[in-house]
Design a protein around this motif. Structure first.
Motif, PDB file in Angstrom:
ATOM      1  N   THR A 157      -4.754  12.292 -20.359  1.00  0.00           N
ATOM      2  CA  THR A 157      -4.049  13.550 -20.102  1.00  0.00           C
ATOM      3  C   THR A 157      -3.579  13.565 -18.654  1.00  0.00           C
ATOM      4  N   ARG A 158      -2.725  14.512 -18.310  1.00  0.00           N
ATOM      5  CA  ARG A 158      -2.254  14.619 -16.924  1.00  0.00           C
ATOM      6  C   ARG A 158      -3.412  14.922 -15.978  1.00  0.00           C
ATOM      7  N   GLU A 159      -4.476  15.506 -16.518  1.00  0.00           N
ATOM      8  CA  GLU A 159      -5.639  15.818 -15.690  1.00  0.00           C
ATOM      9  C   GLU A 159      -6.561  14.617 -15.528  1.00  0.00           C
ATOM     10  N   GLY A 160      -6.241  13.492 -16.190  1.00  0.00           N
ATOM     11  CA  GLY A 160      -7.022  12.277 -16.020  1.00  0.00           C
ATOM     12  C   GLY A 160      -8.071  12.021 -17.082  1.00  0.00           C
ATOM     13  N   LYS A 161      -8.162  12.883 -18.077  1.00  0.00           N
ATOM     14  CA  LYS A 161      -9.147  12.672 -19.135  1.00  0.00           C
ATOM     15  C   LYS A 161      -8.688  11.545 -20.054  1.00  0.00           C
ATOM     16  N   VAL A 162      -9.596  10.592 -20.325  1.00  0.00           N
ATOM     17  CA  VAL A 162      -9.287   9.480 -21.221  1.00  0.00           C
ATOM     18  C   VAL A 162      -9.495   9.937 -22.665  1.00  0.00           C
ATOM     19  N   LEU A 163      -8.428   9.853 -23.465  1.00  0.00           N
ATOM     20  CA  LEU A 163      -8.521  10.239 -24.871  1.00  0.00           C
ATOM     21  C   LEU A 163      -8.901   9.068 -25.760  1.00  0.00           C
ATOM     22  N   GLY A 164      -8.493   7.855 -25.359  1.00  0.00           N
ATOM     23  CA  GLY A 164      -8.804   6.687 -26.171  1.00  0.00           C
ATOM     24  C   GLY A 164      -7.802   5.579 -25.936  1.00  0.00           C
ATOM     25  N   GLN A 165      -7.784   4.617 -26.862  1.00  0.00           N
ATOM     26  CA  GLN A 165      -6.856   3.503 -26.809  1.00  0.00           C
ATOM     27  C   GLN A 165      -6.082   3.395 -28.125  1.00  0.00           C
ATOM     28  N   GLY A 166      -4.863   2.877 -28.025  1.00  0.00           N
ATOM     29  CA  GLY A 166      -4.059   2.742 -29.230  1.00  0.00           C
ATOM     30  C   GLY A 166      -2.948   1.737 -29.058  1.00  0.00           C
ATOM     31  N   PHE A 167      -2.186   1.547 -30.132  1.00  0.00           N
ATOM     32  CA  PHE A 167      -1.034   0.650 -30.123  1.00  0.00           C
ATOM     33  C   PHE A 167       0.184   1.399 -29.595  1.00  0.00           C
ATOM     34  N   PHE A 168       0.911   0.759 -28.668  1.00  0.00           N
ATOM     35  CA  PHE A 168       2.084   1.380 -28.062  1.00  0.00           C
ATOM     36  C   PHE A 168       3.350   0.673 -28.535  1.00  0.00           C
ATOM     37  N   ASN A 169       4.345   1.460 -28.907  1.00  0.00           N
ATOM     38  CA  ASN A 169       5.646   0.888 -29.247  1.00  0.00           C
ATOM     39  C   ASN A 169       6.730   1.946 -29.035  1.00  0.00           C
ATOM     40  N   PRO A 170       7.475   1.875 -27.936  1.00  0.00           N
ATOM     41  CA  PRO A 170       8.488   2.879 -27.643  1.00  0.00           C
ATOM     42  C   PRO A 170       9.696   2.812 -28.567  1.00  0.00           C
ATOM     43  N   ARG A 171       9.804   1.730 -29.373  1.00  0.00           N
ATOM     44  CA  ARG A 171      10.901   1.651 -30.335  1.00  0.00           C
ATOM     45  C   ARG A 171      10.729   2.670 -31.455  1.00  0.00           C
ATOM     46  N   SER A 172       9.484   3.014 -31.735  1.00  0.00           N
ATOM     47  CA  SER A 172       9.174   3.939 -32.817  1.00  0.00           C
ATOM     48  C   SER A 172       9.103   5.371 -32.298  1.00  0.00           C
ATOM     49  N   MET A 173       9.457   6.340 -33.135  1.00  0.00           N
ATOM     50  CA  MET A 173       9.282   7.739 -32.757  1.00  0.00           C
ATOM     51  C   MET A 173       7.813   8.035 -32.495  1.00  0.00           C
ATOM     52  N   ILE A 174       6.919   7.414 -33.301  1.00  0.00           N
ATOM     53  CA  ILE A 174       5.479   7.509 -33.045  1.00  0.00           C
ATOM     54  C   ILE A 174       5.152   6.402 -32.047  1.00  0.00           C
ATOM     55  N   ALA A 175       5.125   6.759 -30.768  1.00  0.00           N
ATOM     56  CA  ALA A 175       5.026   5.750 -29.709  1.00  0.00           C
ATOM     57  C   ALA A 175       3.617   5.196 -29.547  1.00  0.00           C
ATOM     58  N   VAL A 176       2.603   6.011 -29.840  1.00  0.00           N
ATOM     59  CA  VAL A 176       1.212   5.555 -29.759  1.00  0.00           C
ATOM     60  C   VAL A 176       0.497   5.922 -31.047  1.00  0.00           C
ATOM     61  N   ARG A 177      -0.218   4.949 -31.583  1.00  0.00           N
ATOM     62  CA  ARG A 177      -1.105   5.179 -32.726  1.00  0.00           C
ATOM     63  C   ARG A 177      -2.528   4.921 -32.228  1.00  0.00           C
ATOM     64  N   VAL A 178      -3.294   5.976 -32.104  1.00  0.00           N
ATOM     65  CA  VAL A 178      -4.637   5.863 -31.523  1.00  0.00           C
ATOM     66  C   VAL A 178      -5.551   5.111 -32.489  1.00  0.00           C
ATOM     67  N   VAL A 179      -6.251   4.132 -31.964  1.00  0.00           N
ATOM     68  CA  VAL A 179      -7.182   3.325 -32.745  1.00  0.00           C
ATOM     69  C   VAL A 179      -8.626   3.664 -32.396  1.00  0.00           C
ATOM     70  N   ALA A 180      -8.913   3.793 -31.102  1.00  0.00           N
ATOM     71  CA  ALA A 180     -10.279   4.017 -30.628  1.00  0.00           C
ATOM     72  C   ALA A 180     -10.318   5.283 -29.775  1.00  0.00           C
ATOM     73  N   TRP A 181     -11.261   6.153 -30.066  1.00  0.00           N
ATOM     74  CA  TRP A 181     -11.346   7.440 -29.373  1.00  0.00           C
ATOM     75  C   TRP A 181     -12.402   7.405 -28.283  1.00  0.00           C
ATOM     76  N   GLY A 182     -12.129   8.123 -27.200  1.00  0.00           N
ATOM     77  CA  GLY A 182     -13.084   8.247 -26.114  1.00  0.00           C
ATOM     78  C   GLY A 182     -12.925   7.156 -25.074  1.00  0.00           C
ATOM     79  N   ALA A 183     -13.670   7.304 -23.985  1.00  0.00           N
ATOM     80  CA  ALA A 183     -13.547   6.371 -22.859  1.00  0.00           C
ATOM     81  C   ALA A 183     -14.361   5.105 -23.053  1.00  0.00           C
ATOM     82  N   GLN A 184     -15.304   5.113 -23.995  1.00  0.00           N
ATOM     83  CA  GLN A 184     -16.221   3.984 -24.112  1.00  0.00           C
ATOM     84  C   GLN A 184     -15.817   2.972 -25.179  1.00  0.00           C
ATOM     85  N   THR A 185     -15.026   3.390 -26.183  1.00  0.00           N
ATOM     86  CA  THR A 185     -14.646   2.495 -27.275  1.00  0.00           C
ATOM     87  C   THR A 185     -13.323   1.821 -26.959  1.00  0.00           C
TER      88      THR A 185
END
Length: 390
Positions: free
Chosen positions: A41-69
């Motif tokens: 987030t803009r405040e620096g909170k880590v939401l998770g990790q995901g696949f990024f692709n700016p070609r798609s309207m869905i630019a990020v698909r979150v795979v792992a939630w939280g800062a530890q996974t």
């Protein structure tokens, strides 16, 4: 090193657990298409990790939630095992079912279906490519298939930057294969069939047709290779007519009828289902049980009004074809058409048909196609059982 993408300020769905982040929700980034990114987030909170692709309207698909996974091969091995454990509960004893259902199993952009000895996959996320070898191995460890075939000739792959190609990714190719549903033997063409070869999401609803079919005259519009109609015939329907515009699917349906020994009570014809419904309904009620299982009439919000016209037309005609006391089982797999809107379509169709209609049951996709509460798009199939009166 994992790049970071930052959410703009706003009430984004990802903050409530949706795995989808749209291009318009992100600050500018130099992350590369297909890379794994950390989402903050803009405040620096880590939401998770995901696949990024700016070609798609869905630019990020979150795979792992939280800062530890983190997104690793081990994570996908575990996701495959977890999905398999669920299958033991919801699809035990079946020889054909969905193995991996994309976001609902934490593997965005991956569909895998089991057909007897074969697995058939669809890959629609560029970010999955580095992990596919691990996923194929995990699937073979669990299911011991003869082969894994990737059905990749999909338009959605263009937007991801993936080549459109069908290929064998592991083992040997066996097609067609025979599967079994509610006592029905079905030959499935894994190379030329629709979707991955068959419509597994309607398995439970075909069981409902089997339970209602005894002694009834049945029509099955948009019948594909005949699964609904054959379930009715094998479970005691007096007669079944199936209609589909694809001659190859109709040939397969008639072949499946012969395999099951019900060819004397079934007839599958190659015709536009709209034309058949219009012509036959003008002759008045003739059937005791009808099935409407059309393809998606809309794949975007913009075309929903036109899709509603199509759904209303086929349901109006379908209702007119049912004798008083009979049933119409009608479906929509267009997730842009909500369940309340679909019910409104049925109400309007019944009103214009001058027939009394009651919703006896509201159903959907089977439990091997699970739904994420935070992702309404994952609940795409609506199936209504209608009791039709005078």
């Amino acid at each position: 090193m994992v790049d970071t993408v930052v959410l703009k300020s706003g009430p984004h769905r990802v903050l409530k657990g949706s795995p989808w982040i749209y291009r318009t929700e992100l600050e500018p980034t130099s992350a590369q298409p297909g890379s794994v990114v950390q989402v903050k987030t803009r405040e620096g909170k880590v939401l998770g990790q995901g696949f990024f692709n700016p070609r798609s309207m869905i630019a990020v698909r979150v795979v792992a939630w939280g800062a530890q996974t983190t997104v690793t091969d081990d994570l996908f091995r575990q996701r495959v095992r977890d999905a398999a454990d669920l299958r033991q509960v919801v699809a035990g004893g079946r020889d054909a079912f969905r193995v991996i259902h994309s976001e609902a199993h934490g593997i965005p952009g991956l569909i895998v279906d089991k057909y007897g000895p074969m697995l058939v996959a669809q890959v629609t996320s560029l970010g999955l490519l580095p992990f596919l070898a691990t996923i194929w191995q995990a699937l073979t460890d669990v299911y011991k298939p003869v082969g894994i075939y990737e059905h990749g000739d999909l338009s959605v792959r263009d937007r991801e930057g993936l080549p459109r190609e069908n290929r064998l990714v592991w083992g040997e190719l066996t097609s067609p294969v025979e599967i079994h549903e509610h006592g029905v033997r079905l030959e499935v063409d894994l190379l030329g069939g629709q979707k991955t070869g068959h419509f597994l999401d309607q398995y439970e609803n075909r069981g409902k047709v089997a339970a209602l079919a005894g002694g009834r005259r049945v029509f099955d519009a948009f019948s594909h290779t005949g699964a609904f109609g054959l379930a009715a015939a094998l479970h005691g329907a007096e007669s079944v007519v199936g209609i589909d515009i694809d001659p190859e699917a109709v040939d397969r349906a008639n072949s499946n009828a012969a395999i099951n020994g019900v060819e004397q009570r079934t007839r599958f014809v190659a015709e536009n289902a709209f034309d058949w419904l219009r012509r036959e309904s003008d002759l008045g009620p003739q059937y005791d049980l009808g099935i409407l299982d059309p393809p998606a009439f809309t794949k975007s919000k913009q075309s929903v009004p036109q899709a509603i016209k199509g759904y209303k037309e086929i349901n109006l005609r379908g209702i007119k074809l049912i004798r008083p006391g009979g049933f119409l089982i009608t479906s929509s797999c267009s997730y842009h058409l909500s369940e309340p809107d679909f019910i409104q379509v049925i109400q309007a169709a019944a009103h214009d048909a001058h027939r009394a209609v009651r919703i006896v049951e509201i159903r959907g996709q089977g439990p091997d196609h699970p739904i994420l509460p935070a992702l309404p798009e994952s609940r795409y199939l609506k199936c209504l059982i209608l009791g039709v009166g005078k």
